[in-house]
Motif scaffolding. Structure first.
Motif, PDB file in Angstrom:
ATOM      1  N   ALA A 209      12.260  -3.796  20.992  1.00  0.00           N
ATOM      2  CA  ALA A 209      12.427  -5.029  20.223  1.00  0.00           C
ATOM      3  C   ALA A 209      11.075  -5.725  20.102  1.00  0.00           C
ATOM      4  N   VAL A 210      10.826  -6.312  18.933  1.00  0.00           N
ATOM      5  CA  VAL A 210       9.566  -7.003  18.690  1.00  0.00           C
ATOM      6  C   VAL A 210       9.866  -8.386  18.132  1.00  0.00           C
ATOM      7  N   THR A 211       9.305  -9.424  18.755  1.00  0.00           N
ATOM      8  CA  THR A 211       9.453 -10.783  18.256  1.00  0.00           C
ATOM      9  C   THR A 211       8.312 -11.094  17.297  1.00  0.00           C
ATOM     10  N   GLU A 227      17.627  -3.097  13.305  1.00  0.00           N
ATOM     11  CA  GLU A 227      18.274  -4.397  13.124  1.00  0.00           C
ATOM     12  C   GLU A 227      17.207  -5.474  13.035  1.00  0.00           C
ATOM     13  N   ARG A 228      17.520  -6.520  12.256  1.00  0.00           N
ATOM     14  CA  ARG A 228      16.632  -7.674  12.148  1.00  0.00           C
ATOM     15  C   ARG A 228      17.438  -8.949  12.329  1.00  0.00           C
ATOM     16  N   ALA A 229      16.783  -9.968  12.834  1.00  0.00           N
ATOM     17  CA  ALA A 229      17.383 -11.300  12.906  1.00  0.00           C
ATOM     18  C   ALA A 229      16.333 -12.308  12.481  1.00  0.00           C
ATOM     19  N   ALA A 230      16.706 -13.208  11.601  1.00  0.00           N
ATOM     20  CA  ALA A 230      15.799 -14.274  11.186  1.00  0.00           C
ATOM     21  C   ALA A 230      15.682 -15.313  12.294  1.00  0.00           C
ATOM     22  N   ALA A 231      14.573 -16.011  12.306  1.00  0.00           N
ATOM     23  CA  ALA A 231      14.406 -17.093  13.272  1.00  0.00           C
ATOM     24  C   ALA A 231      15.334 -18.250  12.927  1.00  0.00           C
ATOM     25  N   VAL A 232      15.723 -18.992  13.958  1.00  0.00           N
ATOM     26  CA  VAL A 232      16.524 -20.196  13.763  1.00  0.00           C
ATOM     27  C   VAL A 232      15.580 -21.366  13.498  1.00  0.00           C
ATOM     28  N   PRO A 233      15.719 -22.060  12.371  1.00  0.00           N
ATOM     29  CA  PRO A 233      14.799 -23.173  12.077  1.00  0.00           C
ATOM     30  C   PRO A 233      14.970 -24.322  13.065  1.00  0.00           C
ATOM     31  N   VAL A 234      13.868 -24.712  13.703  1.00  0.00           N
ATOM     32  CA  VAL A 234      13.877 -25.854  14.621  1.00  0.00           C
ATOM     33  C   VAL A 234      12.532 -26.563  14.519  1.00  0.00           C
ATOM     34  N   THR A 235      12.498 -27.790  15.009  1.00  0.00           N
ATOM     35  CA  THR A 235      11.223 -28.484  15.178  1.00  0.00           C
ATOM     36  C   THR A 235      10.634 -28.049  16.516  1.00  0.00           C
ATOM     37  N   VAL A 236       9.439 -27.489  16.485  1.00  0.00           N
ATOM     38  CA  VAL A 236       8.850 -26.888  17.679  1.00  0.00           C
ATOM     39  C   VAL A 236       8.173 -27.957  18.532  1.00  0.00           C
ATOM     40  N   ALA A 237       8.605 -28.042  19.798  1.00  0.00           N
ATOM     41  CA  ALA A 237       7.902 -28.885  20.774  1.00  0.00           C
ATOM     42  C   ALA A 237       6.708 -28.111  21.330  1.00  0.00           C
ATOM     43  N   ASP A 259      26.678  -5.524  20.717  1.00  0.00           N
ATOM     44  CA  ASP A 259      25.927  -4.561  19.918  1.00  0.00           C
ATOM     45  C   ASP A 259      24.519  -5.071  19.650  1.00  0.00           C
ATOM     46  N   LEU A 260      23.680  -4.200  19.082  1.00  0.00           N
ATOM     47  CA  LEU A 260      22.269  -4.515  18.923  1.00  0.00           C
ATOM     48  C   LEU A 260      22.043  -5.755  18.061  1.00  0.00           C
ATOM     49  N   ALA A 261      22.775  -5.865  16.960  1.00  0.00           N
ATOM     50  CA  ALA A 261      22.626  -7.039  16.096  1.00  0.00           C
ATOM     51  C   ALA A 261      22.998  -8.309  16.847  1.00  0.00           C
ATOM     52  N   GLY A 262      24.058  -8.255  17.633  1.00  0.00           N
ATOM     53  CA  GLY A 262      24.472  -9.420  18.401  1.00  0.00           C
ATOM     54  C   GLY A 262      23.476  -9.790  19.482  1.00  0.00           C
ATOM     55  N   GLU A 294      27.499 -22.241  15.802  1.00  0.00           N
ATOM     56  CA  GLU A 294      27.009 -22.812  14.553  1.00  0.00           C
ATOM     57  C   GLU A 294      26.399 -21.740  13.659  1.00  0.00           C
ATOM     58  N   GLY A 295      25.664 -20.794  14.281  1.00  0.00           N
ATOM     59  CA  GLY A 295      25.114 -19.679  13.543  1.00  0.00           C
ATOM     60  C   GLY A 295      24.038 -20.020  12.551  1.00  0.00           C
ATOM     61  N   ALA A 296      23.516 -21.233  12.601  1.00  0.00           N
ATOM     62  CA  ALA A 296      22.545 -21.644  11.580  1.00  0.00           C
ATOM     63  C   ALA A 296      21.260 -20.839  11.702  1.00  0.00           C
ATOM     64  N   GLY A 297      20.828 -20.318  10.568  1.00  0.00           N
ATOM     65  CA  GLY A 297      19.532 -19.677  10.496  1.00  0.00           C
ATOM     66  C   GLY A 297      19.460 -18.274  11.031  1.00  0.00           C
ATOM     67  N   VAL A 298      20.570 -17.696  11.508  1.00  0.00           N
ATOM     68  CA  VAL A 298      20.549 -16.359  12.063  1.00  0.00           C
ATOM     69  C   VAL A 298      21.206 -15.406  11.090  1.00  0.00           C
ATOM     70  N   SER A 299      20.522 -14.357  10.730  1.00  0.00           N
ATOM     71  CA  SER A 299      21.030 -13.441   9.731  1.00  0.00           C
ATOM     72  C   SER A 299      20.668 -12.011  10.046  1.00  0.00           C
ATOM     73  N   PRO A 300      21.417 -11.346  10.968  1.00  0.00           N
ATOM     74  CA  PRO A 300      21.102  -9.966  11.280  1.00  0.00           C
ATOM     75  C   PRO A 300      21.258  -9.089  10.050  1.00  0.00           C
ATOM     76  N   LYS A 301      20.349  -8.144   9.902  1.00  0.00           N
ATOM     77  CA  LYS A 301      20.399  -7.228   8.783  1.00  0.00           C
ATOM     78  C   LYS A 301      20.211  -5.801   9.291  1.00  0.00           C
ATOM     79  N   ALA A 302      20.860  -4.862   8.635  1.00  0.00           N
ATOM     80  CA  ALA A 302      20.689  -3.475   9.005  1.00  0.00           C
ATOM     81  C   ALA A 302      19.332  -2.982   8.523  1.00  0.00           C
TER      82      ALA A 302
END
Length: 302
Positions: A209-211, A227-237, A259-262, A294-302
């Motif tokens: 896995a690579v971030t 598998e891919r997952a988008a970052a969750v949008p947040v204000t970074v401290a 599973d891997l996507a999860g 909530e699932g906001a901003g997370v979008s696993p893709k094959a």
């Protein structure tokens, strides 16, 4: 009655992070990538044992108390003083470190096989302690899943060719490897991160896995899954501990049979919660469950 999960053994350093900001007094936070990961696992409800080193000083007592407050079992060899790092944050909240660290873990025996072993960061590649870490992993890897996060610290890695050799030895011992794009850029300048991940798979891991920071994360498997997952949008401290929270959530989800996507979804969400607040402050199981609902901003893709 539910049978408690077996502990995951984490091996590596504790570091007192001395956060220094102009015009403000120093703030000391418990740190060290393996210690952060053990703490993150315990916060998620996964029993964790940390094999490490600590001094008898105030920083050592602070770190031990912090870890034990979450339920981490600390097995620490005593050293003269607890390792430390002066941390300065840039304008984007990214940390820059100046280290005062040694790693001298003595040879260690286990009385029983752990559920899994995690190694990484300074403790996996810095001698003389790294020899004890790798000997322990080699003895138990046929009976326990092994994970690895290089968490590259260029100031401590020495000459690049030798650093790559040491990192790749750890990769070859592992079933699951996680690295950041910044780790790979230092180890293999100019090489595409997916090409490096694919090459690492040929060394032995089942999953790499690579971030990718604000671009999320991806994972590749030895049997060809992607598998891919988008970052969750947040204000970074700040980004302190984000990778460790990612790895803790990934390991926790994987141990639960996700599973891997999860696993990726849980990991990027945990990292987002961590960067939204100062310091290496990973989410609790309840916080992560709410965020995943909530699932906001997370979008696993094959």
């Amino acid at each position: 009655m539910t049978t408690p999960a077996s502990p995951l053994l984490v091996i590596g350093e504790c570091v007192a992070d001395i956060v220094r900001t102009d015009g403000a007094p120093d703030r000391v936070h418990p740190g060290g990538s393996p210690a952060n990961l053990a703490y993150g696992l315990a916060r998620l409800g996964r029993p964790a044992v940390l094999l490490t080193e600590l001094g008898p000083d105030a920083n050592g007592k602070l770190i031990r108390s912090h870890l034990e407050s979450a339920g981490v079992e600390v097995r620490a060899a005593e050293v003269a003083r607890t390792p430390s790092a002066v941390v300065r944050l840039d304008g984007q909240g990214r940390p820059e470190y100046t280290f005062d660290i040694g790693w001298t873990l003595p040879p260690t025996e286990l009385t029983a096989a752990p559920a899994a072993i995690h190694l990484g960061s300074i403790g996996a590649v810095t001698e003389p302690g790294a020899a004890a870490v790798l000997a322990l992993v080699e003895r138990w890897r046929d009976r326990a899943q092994v994970s690895y996060d290089p968490n590259v610290r260029p100031a401590l890695m020495g000459e690049r060719v030798e650093a790559v050799r040491r990192v790749e030895r750890c990769v070859a011992l592992s079933d699951l490897v996680k690295a950041s794009d910044e780790d790979l850029a230092w180890l293999y300048p100019g090489e595409p991160v997916e090409a490096v991940a694919e090459r690492w798979l040929t060394l032995g891991p089942a999953v790499v896995a690579v971030t990718l920071g604000a671009e999320g994360a991806f994972a590749l498997t030895a049997d060809g899954r992607r598998e891919r997952a988008a970052a969750v949008p947040v204000t970074v401290a700040d980004t302190v501990g984000a990778g460790d929270s990612f790895m803790a959530a990934f390991l926790h989800a994987r141990a639960a049979g996700t599973d891997l996507a999860g696993c990726l979804t849980a990991a990027v969400t945990a990292a987002a919660l961590t960067v939204s607040r100062p310091g290496a402050n990973p989410p609790s199981a309840a916080e992560l469950a709410v965020a995943l609902g909530e699932g906001a901003g997370v979008s696993p893709k094959a």
